[in-house]
Every structure is written in structure tokens, then in C-alpha cells.
Design a protein around this motif. Structure first.
Motif, PDB file in Angstrom:
ATOM      1  N   HIS A 261       0.819  -1.215   0.000  1.00 26.45           N
ATOM      2  CA  HIS A 261       0.000   0.000   0.000  1.00 26.45           C
ATOM      3  C   HIS A 261       0.852   1.265   0.000  1.00 26.45           C
ATOM      4  CE1 HIS A 261      -3.641  -2.357   0.828  1.00 26.45           C
ATOM      5  NE2 HIS A 261      -2.930  -3.010   1.736  1.00 26.45           N
ATOM      6  N   THR A 262       2.166   1.165  -0.104  1.00 19.25           N
ATOM      7  CA  THR A 262       3.041   2.331  -0.021  1.00 19.25           C
ATOM      8  C   THR A 262       3.845   2.488  -1.308  1.00 19.25           C
ATOM      9  OG1 THR A 262       4.860   1.081   0.989  1.00 19.25           O
ATOM     10  CG2 THR A 262       3.240   2.080   2.468  1.00 19.25           C
ATOM     11  N   SER A 263       4.327   3.696  -1.544  1.00 23.95           N
ATOM     12  CA  SER A 263       5.262   4.006  -2.629  1.00 23.95           C
ATOM     13  C   SER A 263       6.608   4.349  -2.013  1.00 23.95           C
ATOM     14  CB  SER A 263       4.746   5.178  -3.477  1.00 23.95           C
ATOM     15  OG  SER A 263       3.497   4.859  -4.082  1.00 23.95           O
ATOM     16  N   GLN A 264       7.670   3.961  -2.697  1.00 26.13           N
ATOM     17  CA  GLN A 264       9.011   4.119  -2.134  1.00 26.13           C
ATOM     18  C   GLN A 264       9.843   5.040  -3.011  1.00 26.13           C
ATOM     19  OE1 GLN A 264      11.929   0.768  -1.925  1.00 26.13           O
ATOM     20  NE2 GLN A 264      11.717   1.037   0.303  1.00 26.13           N
ATOM     21  N   ALA A 265      10.540   5.979  -2.352  1.00 25.07           N
ATOM     22  CA  ALA A 265      11.417   6.914  -3.043  1.00 25.07           C
ATOM     23  C   ALA A 265      12.792   6.281  -3.241  1.00 25.07           C
ATOM     24  CB  ALA A 265      11.523   8.206  -2.229  1.00 25.07           C
ATOM     25  N   PRO A 266      13.663   6.869  -4.065  1.00 25.81           N
ATOM     26  CA  PRO A 266      15.023   6.334  -4.223  1.00 25.81           C
ATOM     27  C   PRO A 266      15.810   6.289  -2.918  1.00 25.81           C
ATOM     28  CG  PRO A 266      14.522   7.858  -6.004  1.00 25.81           C
ATOM     29  CD  PRO A 266      13.387   7.955  -5.026  1.00 25.81           C
ATOM     30  N   SER A 267      15.437   7.106  -1.970  1.00 26.10           N
ATOM     31  CA  SER A 267      16.123   7.118  -0.677  1.00 26.10           C
ATOM     32  C   SER A 267      15.632   6.032   0.268  1.00 26.10           C
ATOM     33  CB  SER A 267      15.932   8.474   0.001  1.00 26.10           C
ATOM     34  OG  SER A 267      14.546   8.730   0.217  1.00 26.10           O
ATOM     35  N   ARG A 268      14.689   5.175  -0.154  1.00 23.89           N
ATOM     36  CA  ARG A 268      14.064   4.126   0.644  1.00 23.89           C
ATOM     37  C   ARG A 268      12.967   4.663   1.557  1.00 23.89           C
ATOM     38  NH1 ARG A 268      16.833   2.275   4.327  1.00 23.89           N
ATOM     39  NH2 ARG A 268      15.677   0.357   4.621  1.00 23.89           N
ATOM     40  N   LEU A 269      12.624   5.933   1.451  1.00 23.87           N
ATOM     41  CA  LEU A 269      11.503   6.466   2.216  1.00 23.87           C
ATOM     42  C   LEU A 269      10.205   5.969   1.601  1.00 23.87           C
ATOM     43  CD1 LEU A 269      10.183   8.436   4.292  1.00 23.87           C
ATOM     44  CD2 LEU A 269      10.306  10.176   2.477  1.00 23.87           C
ATOM     45  N   GLU A 391      17.549  26.439   9.449  1.00 25.03           N
ATOM     46  CA  GLU A 391      17.209  27.187   8.234  1.00 25.03           C
ATOM     47  C   GLU A 391      17.567  26.339   7.022  1.00 25.03           C
ATOM     48  OE1 GLU A 391      19.307  30.818   7.774  1.00 25.03           O
ATOM     49  OE2 GLU A 391      18.215  31.411   5.947  1.00 25.03           O
ATOM     50  N   ILE A 392      16.603  26.172   6.126  1.00 20.69           N
ATOM     51  CA  ILE A 392      16.811  25.457   4.871  1.00 20.69           C
ATOM     52  C   ILE A 392      16.754  26.488   3.748  1.00 20.69           C
ATOM     53  CG2 ILE A 392      15.952  23.675   3.310  1.00 20.69           C
ATOM     54  CD1 ILE A 392      14.812  22.226   5.696  1.00 20.69           C
ATOM     55  N   SER A 393      17.880  26.673   3.117  1.00 20.10           N
ATOM     56  CA  SER A 393      17.969  27.686   2.074  1.00 20.10           C
ATOM     57  C   SER A 393      17.225  27.242   0.815  1.00 20.10           C
ATOM     58  CB  SER A 393      19.445  27.975   1.745  1.00 20.10           C
ATOM     59  OG  SER A 393      20.085  26.774   1.309  1.00 20.10           O
ATOM     60  N   PHE A 394      17.017  28.196  -0.074  1.00 21.79           N
ATOM     61  CA  PHE A 394      16.306  27.906  -1.318  1.00 21.79           C
ATOM     62  C   PHE A 394      17.129  26.935  -2.172  1.00 21.79           C
ATOM     63  CE2 PHE A 394      15.705  28.805  -5.823  1.00 21.79           C
ATOM     64  CZ  PHE A 394      14.343  28.589  -5.960  1.00 21.79           C
ATOM     65  N   ASP A 395      16.412  25.979  -2.789  1.00 24.40           N
ATOM     66  CA  ASP A 395      17.075  25.018  -3.669  1.00 24.40           C
ATOM     67  C   ASP A 395      16.204  24.832  -4.905  1.00 24.40           C
ATOM     68  OD1 ASP A 395      19.344  22.752  -3.627  1.00 24.40           O
ATOM     69  OD2 ASP A 395      17.518  21.880  -4.478  1.00 24.40           O
ATOM     70  N   ASP A 396      16.834  24.861  -6.071  1.00 20.38           N
ATOM     71  CA  ASP A 396      16.096  24.760  -7.324  1.00 20.38           C
ATOM     72  C   ASP A 396      15.356  23.430  -7.441  1.00 20.38           C
ATOM     73  OD1 ASP A 396      16.925  27.277  -8.140  1.00 20.38           O
ATOM     74  OD2 ASP A 396      18.763  26.493  -9.083  1.00 20.38           O
ATOM     75  N   HIS A 397      15.967  22.364  -6.975  1.00 24.22           N
ATOM     76  CA  HIS A 397      15.321  21.057  -7.096  1.00 24.22           C
ATOM     77  C   HIS A 397      14.082  20.974  -6.202  1.00 24.22           C
ATOM     78  CE1 HIS A 397      14.807  16.795  -7.700  1.00 24.22           C
ATOM     79  NE2 HIS A 397      14.973  16.540  -6.398  1.00 24.22           N
ATOM     80  N   LEU A 398      14.134  21.554  -5.022  1.00 15.04           N
ATOM     81  CA  LEU A 398      12.971  21.545  -4.138  1.00 15.04           C
ATOM     82  C   LEU A 398      11.857  22.423  -4.669  1.00 15.04           C
ATOM     83  CD1 LEU A 398      14.711  21.768  -0.627  1.00 15.04           C
ATOM     84  CD2 LEU A 398      13.825  19.731  -1.771  1.00 15.04           C
ATOM     85  N   ALA A 399      12.209  23.479  -5.354  1.00 15.06           N
ATOM     86  CA  ALA A 399      11.201  24.407  -5.867  1.00 15.06           C
ATOM     87  C   ALA A 399      10.490  23.874  -7.094  1.00 15.06           C
ATOM     88  CB  ALA A 399      11.856  25.754  -6.192  1.00 15.06           C
ATOM     89  N   GLU A 400      10.919  22.778  -7.665  1.00 17.87           N
ATOM     90  CA  GLU A 400      10.268  22.235  -8.854  1.00 17.87           C
ATOM     91  C   GLU A 400       8.880  21.686  -8.554  1.00 17.87           C
ATOM     92  OE1 GLU A 400      14.411  20.753 -11.087  1.00 17.87           O
ATOM     93  OE2 GLU A 400      12.935  19.313 -10.308  1.00 17.87           O
ATOM     94  N   GLY A 401       8.665  21.202  -7.337  1.00 19.13           N
ATOM     95  CA  GLY A 401       7.371  20.640  -6.985  1.00 19.13           C
ATOM     96  C   GLY A 401       7.180  19.229  -7.498  1.00 19.13           C
ATOM     97  N   ALA A 402       8.236  18.583  -7.977  1.00 15.59           N
ATOM     98  CA  ALA A 402       8.143  17.218  -8.506  1.00 15.59           C
ATOM     99  C   ALA A 402       8.776  16.254  -7.495  1.00 15.59           C
ATOM    100  CB  ALA A 402       8.840  17.141  -9.866  1.00 15.59           C
ATOM    101  N   ASP A 403       9.144  15.065  -8.006  1.00 12.83           N
ATOM    102  CA  ASP A 403       9.784  14.072  -7.125  1.00 12.83           C
ATOM    103  C   ASP A 403      11.077  14.647  -6.548  1.00 12.83           C
ATOM    104  OD1 ASP A 403       7.733  12.560  -8.037  1.00 12.83           O
ATOM    105  OD2 ASP A 403       8.962  11.255  -9.315  1.00 12.83           O
ATOM    106  N   ILE A 404      11.290  14.377  -5.281  1.00  7.12           N
ATOM    107  CA  ILE A 404      12.479  14.872  -4.582  1.00  7.12           C
ATOM    108  C   ILE A 404      13.506  13.752  -4.510  1.00  7.12           C
ATOM    109  CG2 ILE A 404      13.372  15.754  -2.409  1.00  7.12           C
ATOM    110  CD1 ILE A 404      10.731  17.104  -1.926  1.00  7.12           C
ATOM    111  N   ASP A 405      14.706  14.038  -5.019  1.00  9.99           N
ATOM    112  CA  ASP A 405      15.821  13.100  -4.974  1.00  9.99           C
ATOM    113  C   ASP A 405      16.975  13.784  -4.244  1.00  9.99           C
ATOM    114  OD1 ASP A 405      17.713  11.162  -5.301  1.00  9.99           O
ATOM    115  OD2 ASP A 405      17.577  11.059  -7.491  1.00  9.99           O
ATOM    116  N   LEU A 406      17.449  13.173  -3.191  1.00 12.00           N
ATOM    117  CA  LEU A 406      18.521  13.789  -2.406  1.00 12.00           C
ATOM    118  C   LEU A 406      19.785  13.980  -3.213  1.00 12.00           C
ATOM    119  CD1 LEU A 406      18.189  11.984   1.056  1.00 12.00           C
ATOM    120  CD2 LEU A 406      17.365  14.246   0.411  1.00 12.00           C
TER     121      LEU A 406
END
Length: 441
Positions: A261-269, A391-406
Motif C-alpha cells: 500500500h506504499t510508494s518508495q522513493a530512491p532514498s528508501r523512504l 534554516e533550509i535555504s532555497f534550492d532549485d530542485h525543491l522548488a520544482e514541486g516534482a519528485d524529490i531526490d537527495l
């Protein structure tokens, strides 16, 4: 003048001039145990007490031996002494006791013994040296550097020159040790905010992915947002199952049953999605959330909950009641800081004041560039009430709104999530102090 006399070996001449006591004990009558000529019983012992032997001739005294037995004189031959056959040898007199200062003339003087140091008994339980676990038996090798000019020097020299890790790398390794601290049972983190658009869902995925990638246990994030949450949209979608499907599953006995019932990210989350229909999501209440937690806590060590912006809906009551810590997300702006302060006030006024001291404030930048607000002053303000501020600074990858990959995050953003995870992991030892205060609506 000679006379033949009987001897044990026969008859032989006897010199009359020889004294009889020099002949020997065999010359004095029959011996005990012998048979006489008449064939009678063996002759008993003869009483010679009345016979007095003549005095022995004077024997000149023996000259003393040289000390230590190295003398040039030889000892005189022993003089025969008459002993009656019927009597036993008289007891020998004890040798005269010589004084310690004057050695005996017949025995060499012995040198005084060497003085030895007395051996003190060792008390029981006292050791004389360090134990093996206190001795560095193995010299630890220096870790090779992994980046920068240190890595280049180590590579070009073929490993002969190892400058070691830098202070920044050693500090980062210490952060990893904090993140990997063991957790007892399950640890539940509620990520919430009264204001939308401040990066609450992004923080949930980033924090959960950091825990899942750096730890060996299982980490899951649950979407408890009743207003069509987007948590499942930030990881690759592997199933369309939701939390409702998990509760309706009649057989959930193993981890594989939950994994369906779960989906898994590349980070194993792993991510457990909420209902996609807003009308159905409103029916997701406290009892259903508690039922989902009763299943997940058997298979996961760290459980993150992405809460909605509303603090008074039914599911929020169960989220805060079961939470071990909260992550309060705010933007480095005045309105975001006021919303975060109002959230803390609401927690204190509704019976969840114990979560304020264990809360961590995250200032997430939604746009590039420096903020007009003094972040240092804002940090000091929240530190008066909360445990830590990150504090988490601005990051282009986070601002995309898509899948998050570390792996696609910048260095500053990824380091910020590691520091946030290390701060939260320092509280893993306090899970046994979990409280469940009553909810005051």
C-alpha cells in the motif's frame, strides 16, 4: 707366641701378644642365634655387663682440617674401637652447637643468605595493569579524504601521501553518528504549520529521505492532510492505494502486506498517501488515524505525519496525541513567523504544551536571495520557546514541486537536512517519556 683359636672362617694362629679386644666381636664366644656343640637351643645373649674392657690406648688428636675443606693435611686413619657383640651401638652424641660467629671446624662456614624483598600479597580484585580493552592494540588507519585538494593529493601519490580528512569532513561524520542513533520502539514526528505554501510537505519528504538514506531501519511518511494532500506526488508513484485501503485490508500480518500500500522513493523512504477525493478525505477522523498508527508502528521505526493547515479537524487530535515531537515549518518572513508563533500558542492552550519544549522550528526559504527579515533575531526569538531552529535555504530542485531526490539537492540544502535530522535524533532517547494529554477542543 701363637695359639690356634676358632674363628668364623675356621682355626688360625692367634698371636698372644695381640689384645683380645682388637680381634673383633667374632672372637667373643658364640653369637646370638648360633647352636652350641652339644646341639642345644640357640645360645642367647651373653651378659657382658661384668666384663670391663681394658682402657683403649691413647690416640693422638686429629689435626683440624683447613677451613672450607681445602687443607694440605690429610685426616688420620680411624682407630679401631672395641664394641661388645651383645650390646647395641651406643647413641652418638649430638654435635656440639657452634656459635653463629664461630663456624664448626669440620664443616665449612656458609655465607650469609641474600636478603630478598618481601612479596606483598595482592588484594583480591586489584589488577596490576590495564585491561586489554584499555590498550590500543591496533593502530587505527587514517581515513582517506573524499573530496577537495586532499583527495587529489592522495590520488596522485597512489595513496602514499594521506593528508587525512578535513575538519569539515570530521564534523559531517559526527552529524552522521547523531543521525544513526538507535531508537527504541517507534518515533513519531508531526510536521505542521498554520500557513500553507511554506514548504511543509517538502520538509517532510526531505527529512524522511535523509533518515531513510542514512539509517538502516524503516521510515515512512503518512499524509494526514484532509485538503487533498500532495505528499504522494513528491515520490515516484508505485501504487494507488491509500491509507483507507490499508485499513480495509483484512490480512496485515507482515511487512510485505503493508508495503503493498506504499510508494518508495530512491532514498528508501515510503509514503502512505491520503484520499484523493476531498469529500472522502473529510471523513478521515481520529479513530482511523489511530488505527493506521497501530499498524505502522509494528513495522516502522520512524513515522512522519504531514499534517494539514487546520488545527481543529478530527485527525489532528490523534496526530498530536500520538506525536513524540513536532517540526514547525515557517518561512523567514514576518507573516510566517507570526503563524508559527500562533501555532505554539494554540498547542499550549489546548493541552499539548509538552510538545513545545520538544519542537524544532524550520525556516524554509521559498524563493532565492536573502530575506529582508533578520534571521538571527528570528532564531533567537524561537529559541526562547523551542528546542532548536534550523534554516533550509532555497534550492532549485525543491522548488520544482516534482519528485524529490537527495542526489539532486545542492550541498547547502542537503547539509541542512542532515543537521535537522541530527537534532531530532538527539531526542530518540526520550521516546519512553511519551505523554497522551487529553484534547481540549
Amino acid at each position: 707366641m701363637t695359639t690356634d683359636i676358632a674363628t668364623p672362617s675356621g682355626t688360625g694362629p692367634y698371636d698372644a701378644d695381640t689384645p683380645p679386644w682388637l680381634v673383633g666381636p667374632q672372637l667373643v664366644g658364640p653369637q646370638p642365634g648360633q647352636v652350641d656343640d652339644a646341639g642345644d637351643a640357640p645360645v642367647g645373649e651373653v651378659d657382658l655387663s661384668g666384663i670391663v674392657p681394658p682402657p683403649a690406648p691413647a690416640v693422638p688428636p686429629r689435626p683440624p682440617l683447613a677451613q672450607h675443606g681445602v687443607g694440605s693435611q690429610q685426616a688420620a686413619a680411624p682407630t679401631p674401637v672395641y664394641r661388645p657383640a651383645a650390646q647395641t651401638a651406643p647413641p652418638q652424641p649430638a654435635p656440639p652447637q657452634s656459635s653463629p660467629s664461630q663456624p664448626s671446624p669440620r664443616q665449612p662456614a656458609q655465607p650469609p643468605p641474600l636478603r630478598q624483598r618481601p612479596v606483598q600479597p595482592r588484594p583480591s580484585g586489584q589488577r596490576s595493569g590495564p585491561a586489554l580493552d584499555e590498550v590500543g592494540l591496533i593502530r587505527k588507519a587514517r581515513r582517506p579524504p573524499v573530496r577537495g585538494w586532499r583527495r587529489a593529493v592522495h590520488t596522485l601519490s597512489g595513496g602514499a601521501v594521506n593528508p587525512g580528512e578535513s575538519s569539515a569532513e570530521l564534523e559531517y561524520r559526527d552529524l552522521l553518528d547523531h543521525v544513526r542513533q538507535p531508537v527504541r520502539g517507534d518515533y513519531r514526528i508531526a510536521v505542521l504549520s498554520l500557513k500553507g505554501g511554506v514548504g511543509k510537505t517538502t520538509t517532510t519528504i526531505g527529512l524522511g529521505s535523509t533518515f531513510a538514506s542514512l539509517r538502516g531501519d524503516r521510515v515512512i511518511a503518512v499524509d494526514a492532510n484532509p485538503d487533498l494532500g500532495t505528499l504522494a506526488q513528491r515520490v515516484p508513484l508505485q501504487t494507488r492505494s491509500t491509507v483507507r485501503d490499508l485499513l480495509a485490508d483484512p490480512v496485515v500480518a507482515r511487512y510485505s502486506d503493508v508495503r503493498a500500500h506504499t510508494s518508495q522513493a530512491p532514498s528508501r523512504l515510503e509514503v502512505l498517501a491520503s484520499e484523493r477525493d476531498p469529500a472522502a478525505a473529510e471523513a478521515f477522523d481520529e479513530d482511523e488515524y489511530r488505527g493506521a498508527m497501530s499498524i505502522l508502528q509494528r513495522f516502522y521505526n520512524i513515522i512522519l505525519t504531514d499534517c494539514g493547515t487546520g488545527m481543529s479537524h478530527s485527525a489532528m487530535r490523534g496526530v498530536l496525541d500520538l506525536a513524540d515531537a513536532i517540526v514547525l515549518v515557517s518561512s523567514p518572513a514576518l507573516d510566517g513567523a507570526r503563524s508559527a508563533g500562533a501555532t505554539l500558542d494554540w498547542l499550549g492552550g489546548h493541552g499539548f504544551g509538552h510538545l513545545i519544549a520538544r519542537s524544532v522550528v524550520v525556516l524554509s526559504s521559498a524563493r532565492p536571495g536573502a530575506s529582508s527579515i533578520d534571521v538571527d533575531d528570528l532564531t533567537r526569538h524561537f529559541l526562547t520557546r523551542c528546542r532548536a531552529v534550523h534554516e533550509i535555504s532555497f534550492d532549485d530542485h525543491l522548488a520544482e514541486g516534482a519528485d524529490i531526490d537527495l542526489e539532486l539537492l545542492g550541498k547547502r540544502a542537503r547539509r541542512a537536512f542532515v543537521e535537522l535530522a541530527a537534532t531530532i535524533a538527539d531526542d530518540f532517547g526520550g521516546t519512553v517519556l511519551r505523554r497522551h494529554p487529553p484534547f481540549e477542543g
